[in-house]
Write a protein that holds these residues in place. Structure first.
Motif, short mmCIF file in Angstrom:
data_model
loop_
_atom_site.label_atom_id
_atom_site.label_comp_id
_atom_site.label_asym_id
_atom_site.label_seq_id
_atom_site.Cartn_x
_atom_site.Cartn_y
_atom_site.Cartn_z
N TYR A 93 0.85 -1.19 0.00
CA TYR A 93 0.00 0.00 0.00
C TYR A 93 0.89 1.24 0.00
O TYR A 93 1.61 1.49 0.94
N MET A 94 0.84 1.95 -1.10
CA MET A 94 1.58 3.22 -1.17
C MET A 94 0.56 4.33 -0.97
O MET A 94 -0.33 4.52 -1.79
N THR A 95 0.69 5.01 0.16
CA THR A 95 -0.29 6.04 0.52
C THR A 95 -0.05 7.32 -0.28
O THR A 95 1.00 7.50 -0.88
N ASP A 98 3.86 10.53 1.51
CA ASP A 98 5.01 9.66 1.30
C ASP A 98 5.08 8.56 2.35
O ASP A 98 5.43 7.43 2.04
N SER A 153 8.99 5.76 -1.30
CA SER A 153 7.68 5.36 -0.80
C SER A 153 7.17 4.13 -1.54
O SER A 153 6.63 3.20 -0.94
N LEU A 154 7.39 4.11 -2.85
CA LEU A 154 6.98 2.95 -3.66
C LEU A 154 7.79 1.72 -3.25
O LEU A 154 7.24 0.63 -3.06
N CYS A 156 9.06 1.04 -0.43
CA CYS A 156 8.61 0.55 0.87
C CYS A 156 7.33 -0.28 0.75
O CYS A 156 7.03 -1.09 1.62
N ALA A 157 6.57 -0.07 -0.33
CA ALA A 157 5.36 -0.86 -0.54
C ALA A 157 5.67 -2.15 -1.28
O ALA A 157 4.80 -2.99 -1.47
N GLY B 193 2.30 12.48 9.48
CA GLY B 193 3.24 12.27 8.37
C GLY B 193 2.84 11.12 7.46
O GLY B 193 3.52 10.85 6.48
N GLU B 197 -0.46 5.53 9.16
CA GLU B 197 -1.43 4.95 8.22
C GLU B 197 -0.77 3.78 7.47
O GLU B 197 -1.32 2.71 7.31
N ARG B 198 0.45 4.05 7.05
CA ARG B 198 1.18 3.06 6.30
C ARG B 198 1.56 1.86 7.17
O ARG B 198 1.50 0.71 6.74
N ALA B 201 -1.08 -0.51 7.61
CA ALA B 201 -1.36 -1.35 6.45
C ALA B 201 -0.40 -2.54 6.41
O ALA B 201 -0.40 -3.33 5.48
#
Lengths: 254, 376
Positions: A93-95, A98, A153-154, A156-157, B193, B197-198, B201
Motif C-alpha cells: 500500500y503506497m499512501t 510519502d 515510498s513505492l 517501501c510498498a 506524516g 497509516e502506512r 497497512a
C-alpha cells in the motif's frame, strides 16, 4: 453505467478474483464517500481508479486494504474478507502521503517496512533497485528530492513482494520522466503476476492501465479498457468520455 | 499602512484561530482550570483537618487550658499515655503530629513536637497551626512565659537543605514533562506524516506500536532518569587547580533511601508519560496542540502532587481525580524513599509503585486503542 463486473469468457478456468468488492458502502455522517461499489478484479492486471478529487478513490482503497470498516457490504483480497491482518503480508500500500521516516536512511526505511511486514530482507535491495535508489541507500530520506521520496515510498510498498499492490495517486508531484519510469515498473510487476490498483485523477495515465474504473460521487460509473470506454462514449478523448459517463450517470440518477 | 491589507490580515488571523477549535477551547478553558485549581488548593488544601496526639504531663492549669484551646483552633486532640504511644500514632498515620508537654512546662521546660518528617512543608504548616493555639494557652497558664518548642522528626535528619522538600516532586515532574513532550510530538508526526497509516497497512499490531514506543523511548527515559538522579543526588568536588577555584558538580541533595528504588519509581512514571503522549497525540493536530495540553493535563498534576504546596490530603472533590494521577504516586513514593529511606517492605511505597505500574499499563492499553481509528 457499467458497475457490474463484466462476464469473463474464461470464467470457468480463470483464477479467482484478486480483489472483490460487494456492495461496499462507507458513510461519514451524511456523506457517502463510497456508495454501493461492486466489482471483481482479476490477478496480474493493472486497474486504474479514475475520478476527480473527492470521488471516493482513497476511501475505496482504504476499504479494500482493510484500513477502515465499511458501513455496509464487504471487501475481499485473494478470497479473504478484509480487514484481515495475515492478508496484510501480501498487500502493498503506497499512501498518498510519502509515509516514510525522514530521519532514517533510504535503506533503513526499506528495511523497517520489510521487518514490519514480517518478511526477510531479501526484497529490500530488489525494491530499491527497481526504483533506482540502489545508489542512495545511505542518504537520509529527509534529504531526498520530492521525486526520490515518492520512489522510496513505492519501494517501501514493494519490499515484501506483495501479490496485490494498491497505489494511491503514486505519480502526484512526479516529473514526466519519472512518471514513465514508474509505469514501466508497474508493468513489469504486473507481468510477474502482481495485481495493481492505481488511483489517479490524471487521465493521460489511464491508457497505461489494462482496465479503468471511472469513479464519481462514491460510485463506479463505468468500467472497461481505455479504448472500450472511448468507443462507448463515442469520443477520442478519455477526459471527454469521463464527462459523458458523468452526465449519463447524473441523468440516470435523476 | 494600508487599512485594507491590515483588515485582511486581521480577518485571516481571526478565521484561523476560530477554526482551530481545540486551541480555542484551551485558550479559554485552560486558564480557568489552572487558576481555579490553584485557588482551590490555596484555600482548601493548606488547612486539612489536623489531628494530634497529646501527652499532657503539665501541671493542672496548663493541662486544663490546652485541650480546649487546641480544639478551638479546629484541631482533633487524641490523648496519649506517653511519648512512645504518641510516636506510634504519628507513625501509623492516625495523627499528623504528637505534642509532649513536660511537667515543668510552666517553669521553663520545653515542649516537644514530633512530626513524621516526610513532608517538611506540610509539617511546617501544621506546626504553625498548633503553635498559635499552644503558645497562647501555655503563655496564659505560665503567667506570660512562652515555652520553648522543640521539633523532632521520626524520619529524616531534619536537613537544613531547602531543596529537600521539593526534590522528589521536581525530579518527578520534569522527567514526566519532558518524556510526555518528546513522545507526544513524535507520535503526532507519525500520525500526521502518513507513516502511521502506512504502518497500519502492515501486519504490525497496535500493541506492537505502543510496545515499540514504550521500549524505544523508555530507553531514553532510562538514561534521562539516570543522569537526572546522578545530577540531583550526587556531588563531585573538584579541587582548585592552578588559578581555577575549587567547585562542585551536582546538586548533592541528601537522601536517606536507595537511589535504585528512586530510579525504578521515576522510570515507571516515565513509561506512563510515554503512553500519555501517545494517547493525547490523538486529540492534537499540530505540535502546538500537544503543548497546549500541558496546562490541562500536566499542571493539575503538578499542583496536586505537592510540588509547590503541601497537600496532606487533596481537597475533597479533587480526590477521585488525584487517584488517577501518576505524578501524585511518584512524588509520594519518592518522598518515602528520599526522606524516610523506605524500601519495598514499606507497604505505602509498594502500593505507590504498584499503582504507578498499573496506571502506566492502563494508559498503554488506552493509547493502543487510539491508534487504529479512521485516520483521514
Amino acid at each position: 453505467m457499467n458497475s457490474v463486473p463484466e462476464p469473463d469468457p474464461k470464467a470457468a478456468t480463470a483464477p479467482t478474483a484478486a480483489v472483490r468488492a460487494v456492495d461496499l458502502v462507507k458513510r461519514f455522517g451524511e456523506l457517502a464517500a463510497v456508495d454501493g461499489v461492486t466489482f471483481d478484479l482479476a490477478p496480474g492486471r493493472i486497474y486504474g481508479l479514475l475520478g476527480p478529487n473527492g470521488s471516493g478513490k482513497t476511501t475505496l482503497i482504504r476499504l479494500l486494504t482493510g484500513m477502515t470498516h465499511p458501513t455496509a457490504g464487504h471487501a475481499e483480497v485473494l478470497e479473504t474478507p478484509m480487514p484481515s491482518r495475515p492478508m496484510l503480508e501480501r498487500i502493498g500500500y503506497m499512501t498518498q502521503a510519502d509515509g516514510i521516516y525522514p530521519a532514517l536512511s533510504v535503506a533503513e526505511n526499506a528495511r523497517f517496512f520489510a521487518d514490519a511486514y514480517g518478511t526477510d530482507r531479501s526484497g529490500v535491495a530488489e525494491a530499491l533497485e527497481l526504483v533506482d535508489l540502489a545508489d542512495r541507500t545511505k542518504a537520509l530520506a529527509g534529504t531526498l528530492s520530492g521525486g526520490q521520496r515518492r520512489r522510496l515510498s513505492l519501494a517501501c510498498a514493494l519490499v515484501h513482494r506483495p501479490s496485490v499492490l494498491f497505489l494511491d495517486e503514486p505519480t502526484v508531484g512526479v516529473d514526466p520522466l519519472l512518471r514513465v519510469q514508474f509505469w514501466a515498473r508497474f508493468r513489469s510487476l504486473a507481468d510477474a503476476g502482481t495485481t495493481i490498483i492505481v488511483s489517479s485523477h490524471v487521465m493521460d495515465e489511464a491508457d497505461r492501465c489494462d482496465e479503468l474504473l471511472f469513479m464519481r460521487g462514491g460510485h463506479v460509473i463505468a468500467r472497461g479498457s481505455g479504448d472500450e470506454l472511448r468507443r462507448q462514449a463515442a469520443t477520442d478523448d478519455l477526459e471527454q468520455a469521463f464527462l459523458t459517463f458523468t452526465v449519463d450517470g447524473l441523468e440516470t440518477a435523476s | 499602512m494600508s487599512l485594507r491589507r491590515l483588515r485582511a490580515l486581521v480577518r485571516r488571523v481571526v478565521a484561523e484561530v476560530r477554526r482551530d477549535r481545540p486551541s480555542l477551547a484551551l485558550l479559554f478553558i485552560a486558564p480557568i482550570i489552572v487558576t481555579g485549581l490553584l485557588t482551590y488548593i490555596l484555600r482548601e488544601g493548606q488547612s486539612p483537618d489536623l489531628a494530634l496526639a497529646l501527652v499532657n504531663q503539665g501541671p493542672p492549669p496548663a493541662a486544663l487550658l490546652l485541650t480546649p484551646a487546641l480544639e478551638k483552633a479546629g484541631i482533633d486532640v487524641q490523648p496519649a499515655a506517653d511519648e512512645a504511644a504518641a510516636r506510634h500514632l504519628v507513625q501509623d498515620g492516625s495523627v499528623s503530629l504528637a505534642l509532649i508537654i513536660p511537667q515543668d512546662v510552666t517553669t521553663g521546660g520545653g515542649v516537644k513536637v514530633v512530626t513524621l518528617g516526610l513532608d517538611p512543608l506540610a509539617d511546617g504548616t501544621d506546626l504553625r497551626t498548633v503553635g498559635a493555639a499552644l503558645t497562647s494557652a501555655l503563655a496564659r497558664a505560665a503567667g506570660g512565659v512562652v515555652p520553648k518548642i522543640e521539633q523532632v522528626t521520626i524520619y529524616g535528619t531534619g536537613s537544613d537543605d531547602p531543596m529537600v522538600p521539593f526534590a522528589p516532586a521536581i525530579v518527578a515532574f520534569f522527567l514526566y514533562f519532558f518524556v510526555y513532550l518528546l513522545t507526544g510530538v513524535s507520535f503526532l508526526r507519525e500520525r500526521t506524516g502518513g507513516t502511521l497509516e502506512r504502518l497500519m497497512a502492515t501486519p504490525v499490531t497496535r500493541g506492537e506500536v505502543v510496545g515499540g514506543y514504550l521500549v524505544g523511548f523508555g530507553l531514553f527515559a532510562t538514561i534521562q532518569v539516570a543522569i537526572l538522579l546522578t545530577w540531583a543526588l550526587g556531588t563531585v568536588h573538584v579541587p582548585s587547580i592552578g588559578p581555577l577555584p575549587a567547585f562542585s558538580i551536582g546538586l548533592g541533595i541528601p537522601i536517606v533511601g536507595s537511589p535504585v528504588i528512586a530510579f525504578l519509581v521515576v522510570l515507571l512514571l516515565g513509561l506512563g508519560a510515554i503512553s500519555l503522549g501517545i494517547f493525547l497525540s490523538t486529540f492534537a493536530r499540530t505540535e502546538l496542540q500537544v503543548i497546549q495540553f500541558i496546562p490541562v493535563v500536566l499542571v493539575p498534576q503538578f499542583l496536586l502532587s505537592g510540588v509547590l504546596f503541601p497537600i496532606e490530603s487533596p481537597p475533597g472533590i479533587l480526590q477521585p481525580l488525584v487517584a488517577f494521577m501518576p505524578l501524585h504516586y511518584a512524588v509520594d513514593a519518592l518522598r518515602l524513599v528520599f526522606v524516610e529511606g523506605a524500601d519495598f517492605a514499606t507497604s505505602q511505597l509498594a502500593v505507590d509503585v504498584a499503582l504507578l505500574a498499573v496506571i502506566a499499563a492502563l494508559f498503554g492499553v488506552v493509547a493502543s486503542l487510539t491508534i487504529r481509528r479512521d485516520v483521514v
